[in-house]
Motif scaffolding. Structure first.
Motif, PDB file in Angstrom:
ATOM      1  N   GLU A   1       2.335  75.597   3.255  1.00  0.00           N
ATOM      2  CA  GLU A   1       1.041  75.457   4.045  1.00  0.00           C
ATOM      3  C   GLU A   1      -0.356  76.496   4.082  1.00  0.00           C
ATOM      4  O   GLU A   1      -0.054  77.678   4.381  1.00  0.00           O
ATOM      5  CB  GLU A   1       0.626  73.592   4.826  1.00  0.00           C
TER       6      GLU A   1
ATOM      7  N   GLU B   1      -6.843  68.761  12.279  1.00  0.00           N
ATOM      8  CA  GLU B   1      -6.652  69.136  10.877  1.00  0.00           C
ATOM      9  C   GLU B   1      -6.197  69.478   9.252  1.00  0.00           C
ATOM     10  O   GLU B   1      -6.645  68.173   8.978  1.00  0.00           O
ATOM     11  CB  GLU B   1      -4.942  70.103  10.795  1.00  0.00           C
TER      12      GLU B   1
ATOM     13  N   ALA C   1      -5.366  70.550   5.521  1.00  0.00           N
ATOM     14  CA  ALA C   1      -4.348  71.528   5.190  1.00  0.00           C
ATOM     15  C   ALA C   1      -3.738  71.362   3.703  1.00  0.00           C
ATOM     16  O   ALA C   1      -3.975  70.155   2.865  1.00  0.00           O
ATOM     17  CB  ALA C   1      -2.840  71.163   5.920  1.00  0.00           C
TER      18      ALA C   1
ATOM     19  N   GLU D   1       5.443  68.331   7.811  1.00  0.00           N
ATOM     20  CA  GLU D   1       4.171  69.122   7.968  1.00  0.00           C
ATOM     21  C   GLU D   1       4.308  69.867   6.619  1.00  0.00           C
ATOM     22  O   GLU D   1       3.388  70.085   6.403  1.00  0.00           O
ATOM     23  CB  GLU D   1       4.073  69.748   8.981  1.00  0.00           C
TER      24      GLU D   1
ATOM     25  N   HIS E   1      -2.063  67.114   3.827  1.00  0.00           N
ATOM     26  CA  HIS E   1      -1.610  66.441   4.861  1.00  0.00           C
ATOM     27  C   HIS E   1      -3.357  66.236   5.904  1.00  0.00           C
ATOM     28  O   HIS E   1      -4.403  67.694   5.440  1.00  0.00           O
ATOM     29  CB  HIS E   1      -1.132  66.294   5.522  1.00  0.00           C
TER      30      HIS E   1
ATOM     31  N   ASP F   1       0.300  64.279  11.756  1.00  0.00           N
ATOM     32  CA  ASP F   1      -0.374  64.600  10.866  1.00  0.00           C
ATOM     33  C   ASP F   1       0.071  63.298   9.719  1.00  0.00           C
ATOM     34  O   ASP F   1       1.254  62.757  10.261  1.00  0.00           O
ATOM     35  CB  ASP F   1       0.272  66.029  10.511  1.00  0.00           C
TER      36      ASP F   1
HETATM   37 ZN    ZN Z   1      -0.842  71.156   8.980  1.00  0.00          ZN
END
Ligand code: ZN
Ligand code: ZN
Length: 421
Positions: free
Chosen positions: A258, A324, A326, A348, A353, A388
């Motif tokens: 990511e 966040e 990403a 993740e 995401h 996430d």
């Molecule tokens: Zn992330």
């Protein structure tokens, strides 16, 4: 070319030493366990021995291994005095702190039984966890400042493999899990270290491009998704690599796919549909979408465990806002696996995401030294949670929106639209 299991294990160790830690000639190296407070699990010994060998071959001066045993932990919970769970092997704190303060390399091998403490006295489990956190605090501070080169990697545990590969017979699950980890870590390539160098260079290039662009917002479109999220002024896209205070470039997570930054907690509009289930608080939330207005979630729908999702979003005000953001190309090996790993390191990195809740301070210019109020005024999200969920797929298009409102393609059908691939 097909490699033997032994060769793949050697390649994994080399990746840990050369790409993850980037061990320098003359450095000391520590092999430890999950969250540093525990040693490497005994069943990871075949990998650990290869890491030790690879580290010495890379010029390490001394390699120290801390071991631990899950089953001994359970014996403690069964028979130790009930009032003894604030005991901690404080020598371990001092030893790790000494290595970390010296700038030595530390790798954490994660290979725990995810259900180890099921059925144990929850209060004792919490107390043991708190005690550990208290004693490892000084270590975490050095880690957050990148005082040393560190890395987190996984090895399979039978109960973890059973969760991920519940569709396979029990005697095939561990082999499948190892093969999966090798594949996700690009060990199936002829030269995994070279493959990782090229992969990291591409992530760095994407982050650099987006940092220069400083888009005002991003727009996502996919089946069920029509969503716009603001990016605060001074947002920073981060990629796989970090530098220690001493100037060693290392890659703290393997695998890593990511690039990420923070969203503006007050600017999110439209509908966002998840592309994978979310495992939260022991429950699996499936087939869900959220509607945002003025930055906050105002409506949710889930095929399964809708209440768990509502509970999450209501933890505090920030829990219902974006933290966040990403981006992960759909062609990444983890996305291609299509599996849920019940493990943050893998999940993740499975798809583009968004996290609701707390934003990382370092994703905003000057964020690390701001007060909570200053961080929030700049658009940063403070919350007790950071969760996430995956939204990316091969049907997702993402545009960057400039301050003038112009749209520029970032991803098309889940792949980078602005990079040569
Ligand atoms: Zn992330
Ligand atoms: Zn996250």
């Amino acid at each position: 070319m097909t490699k033997s299991f032994d060769q793949k294990l050697s390649d994994y160790a080399d990746l840990i030493v050369h790409i993850g830690l980037n061990v320098q000639p003359g450095q000391k190296v520590v092999v430890s366990g999950k969250n540093l407070f525990r040693g490497a699990p005994l069943h990871s010994a075949p990998l650990v021995r290869k890491i030790v060998e690879s580290a010495y071959k890379a010029g390490a001066r001394f390699v120290d291994v801390f071991w631990d045993d899950d089953q001994s932990q359970l014996v403690r919970f069964a028979h130790a005095p009930r009032d003894s769970f604030e005991e901690f092997p404080t020598w371990r704190t001092r030893a790790l702190h000494e290595y970390a303060a010296n700038g030595d390399a530390i790798v954490s091998i994660y290979g725990e039984d995810p259900d180890l403490f099921n059925g144990q006295d929850a209060a004792l489990v919490t107390q043991a966890q708190r005690t550990m956190e208290k004693h490892m605090q000084s270590q975490m501070e050095l880690l957050m400042k990148n005082a040393y080169n560190w890395l987190l990697v996984s090895v399979p545990h039978p109960n973890w493999a059973a969760k991920v590969f519940s569709d396979l017979p029990a005697d095939q699950q561990m082999d499948a899990m190892w093969e999966q980890i090798f594949k996700l870590c690009r060990i199936d390539r002829d030269d995994p270290v070279a493959a990782w160098k090229a992969h990291i260079a591409q992530l760095n290039e994407a982050a650099k491009y987006l940092n220069e662009k400083q888009y005002h917002a991003l727009h996502y479109s996919a089946p069920g998704t029509d969503f716009t999220v603001g990016l605060p002024a001074g947002h920073l896209w981060n990629s796989a690599q970090s530098d220690t205070q001493g100037g060693i470039t290392f890659t703290p997570n393997l695998p890593t796919e990511e690039i990420f930054t923070l969203g503006d907690k007050n600017r999110a509009e439209g509908t966002l549909k998840a592309s994978m289930p979310l495992s939260y608080g022991g429950r699996l939330i499936e087939d869900f979408s959220m509607v945002f207005k003025d930055g906050r979630v105002v409506d949710v729908k889930a095929g399964k465990n809708e209440q768990a999702l509502k509970d999450l979003l209501d933890v505090d005000d920030g829990a219902g806002r974006v933290g966040e953001i990403a981006l992960v190309p759909h062609s990444s090996p983890i996305a291609q696996s299509g599996r849920l790993f019940y493990n943050t390191l893998y999940d993740e990195n499975a798809a583009s995401h968004i996290a609701v809740g707390r934003a990382y301070r370092f994703t905003l210019k000057g964020g690390e030294t701001m007060s909570s109020e200053e961080f929030e005024a700049a658009g940063g999200n403070n919350s007790l949670v950071h969760v996430d969920f995956m939204i990316g797929s091969d049907q997702m298009d993402i545009d960057g929106i400039t301050k003038d409102g112009a749209k520029e393609p970032l991803m098309r059908k889940g792949e980078w639209a602005f990079l040569e691939t």
